[in-house]
Design a protein around this motif. Structure first.
Motif, PDB file in Angstrom:
ATOM      1  N   THR A  86       1.048  -1.214  -0.376  1.00 12.55           N
ATOM      2  CA  THR A  86      -0.258  -0.148   0.133  1.00 12.55           C
ATOM      3  C   THR A  86       0.458   0.813   0.099  1.00 12.55           C
ATOM      4  O   THR A  86       1.767   1.318   0.446  1.00 12.55           O
ATOM      5  N   ALA A  87       0.018   2.193  -0.968  1.00 13.53           N
ATOM      6  CA  ALA A  87       0.889   3.824  -0.847  1.00 13.53           C
ATOM      7  C   ALA A  87       0.009   4.309  -1.050  1.00 13.53           C
ATOM      8  O   ALA A  87      -0.968   4.363  -1.222  1.00 13.53           O
ATOM      9  N   MET A  88       0.120   5.314   0.646  1.00 12.52           N
ATOM     10  CA  MET A  88      -0.682   6.478   1.697  1.00 12.52           C
ATOM     11  C   MET A  88       0.250   8.010   0.670  1.00 12.52           C
ATOM     12  O   MET A  88       1.436   7.858   1.088  1.00 12.52           O
ATOM     13  N   VAL A  89      -0.340   8.371   0.167  1.00 11.15           N
ATOM     14  CA  VAL A  89      -0.069  10.167   0.039  1.00 11.15           C
ATOM     15  C   VAL A  89      -1.379  11.349   0.121  1.00 11.15           C
ATOM     16  O   VAL A  89      -2.172  10.431   0.448  1.00 11.15           O
ATOM     17  N   ALA A  90      -0.848  11.363   1.291  1.00 12.53           N
ATOM     18  CA  ALA A  90      -1.207  12.786   2.032  1.00 12.53           C
ATOM     19  C   ALA A  90      -0.865  14.320   1.471  1.00 12.53           C
ATOM     20  O   ALA A  90      -0.184  14.687   2.049  1.00 12.53           O
ATOM     21  N   CYS A  91      -1.317  14.805   1.137  1.00 12.82           N
ATOM     22  CA  CYS A  91      -1.445  16.348   0.801  1.00 12.82           C
ATOM     23  C   CYS A  91      -1.912  17.479   1.616  1.00 12.82           C
ATOM     24  O   CYS A  91      -2.983  17.654   2.515  1.00 12.82           O
ATOM     25  N   ASP A  92      -1.160  18.786   1.632  1.00 16.45           N
ATOM     26  CA  ASP A  92      -1.889  19.832   2.976  1.00 16.45           C
ATOM     27  C   ASP A  92      -2.445  20.612   1.612  1.00 16.45           C
ATOM     28  O   ASP A  92      -2.887  20.307   0.598  1.00 16.45           O
TER      29      ASP A  92
END
Length: 172
Positions: A86-92
């Motif tokens: 899995t890969a999570m990308v959380a942007c501001d």
């Protein structure tokens, strides 16, 4: 290559084919099964805390993302059923910075999965306009630090915790 169901096929350096797609709310059970097959040390590295299993509340948060500021990619084995990584990308809010976190199933490590998924997630962030991609790693997580350095990330000491390292890459 994009498939009809919105997934992308990735091929690792070892020839492993991954079918990557965004998480769906119905993926909670499969995600729980995946995390049960992640090595305990890797769970600690991923969540920066010791835990025996990923709880229901955290799984809900991981399967109910907004697909705008936050995206959670699941990489499936060729059977299309088993989650390999899995890969999570959380942007501001301004899409200036994004944090990334990757996990790989224990028996699929050392096959290029993390490397390929990191590249894929970085491309996703860049397409969103993100300028800086970051991760916070344990100083002990040599495998992740090595993969990130290979892809141009730079490590600096974490300002609040000497046991952690802040990894950062400026996206073009």
């Amino acid at each position: 290559m994009t498939n009809e169901n919105g997934s992308h096929d990735l091929v690792t350096r070892t020839g492993l084919v991954l079918h990557v797609r965004p998480v769906r709310p119905g993926d909670e059970k499969a995600l729980a099964e995946f995390f049960s097959r992640v090595a305990p040390e890797d769970l600690r590295f991923r969540f920066l805390a010791s835990m025996k299993e990923v709880g229901h509340e955290r799984l809900i948060a991981m399967t109910h993302v907004d697909h705008h500021q936050t995206e959670h990619f699941l990489a499936f084995a060729e059977d299309g059923k088993s989650i390999v990584a899995t890969a999570m990308v959380a942007c501001d809010a301004n899409f200036e910075r994004a944090e990334i976190a990757i996990s790989v199933r224990a028996n699929d490590k050392h096959k290029g999965v993390a490397w390929e998924l990191l590249r894929y997630a970085a491309d996703h962030a860049q397409a969103k306009g993100v300028k800086i991609l970051e991760a916070i790693e344990s100083r002990e997580n040599n495998e992740a630090l090595g993969v990130e350095r290979e892809q141009g990330f730079v490590a600096t000491s974490h300002p609040d915790d000497p046991s952690l390292v802040q990894i950062r890459k400026t996206l073009a």
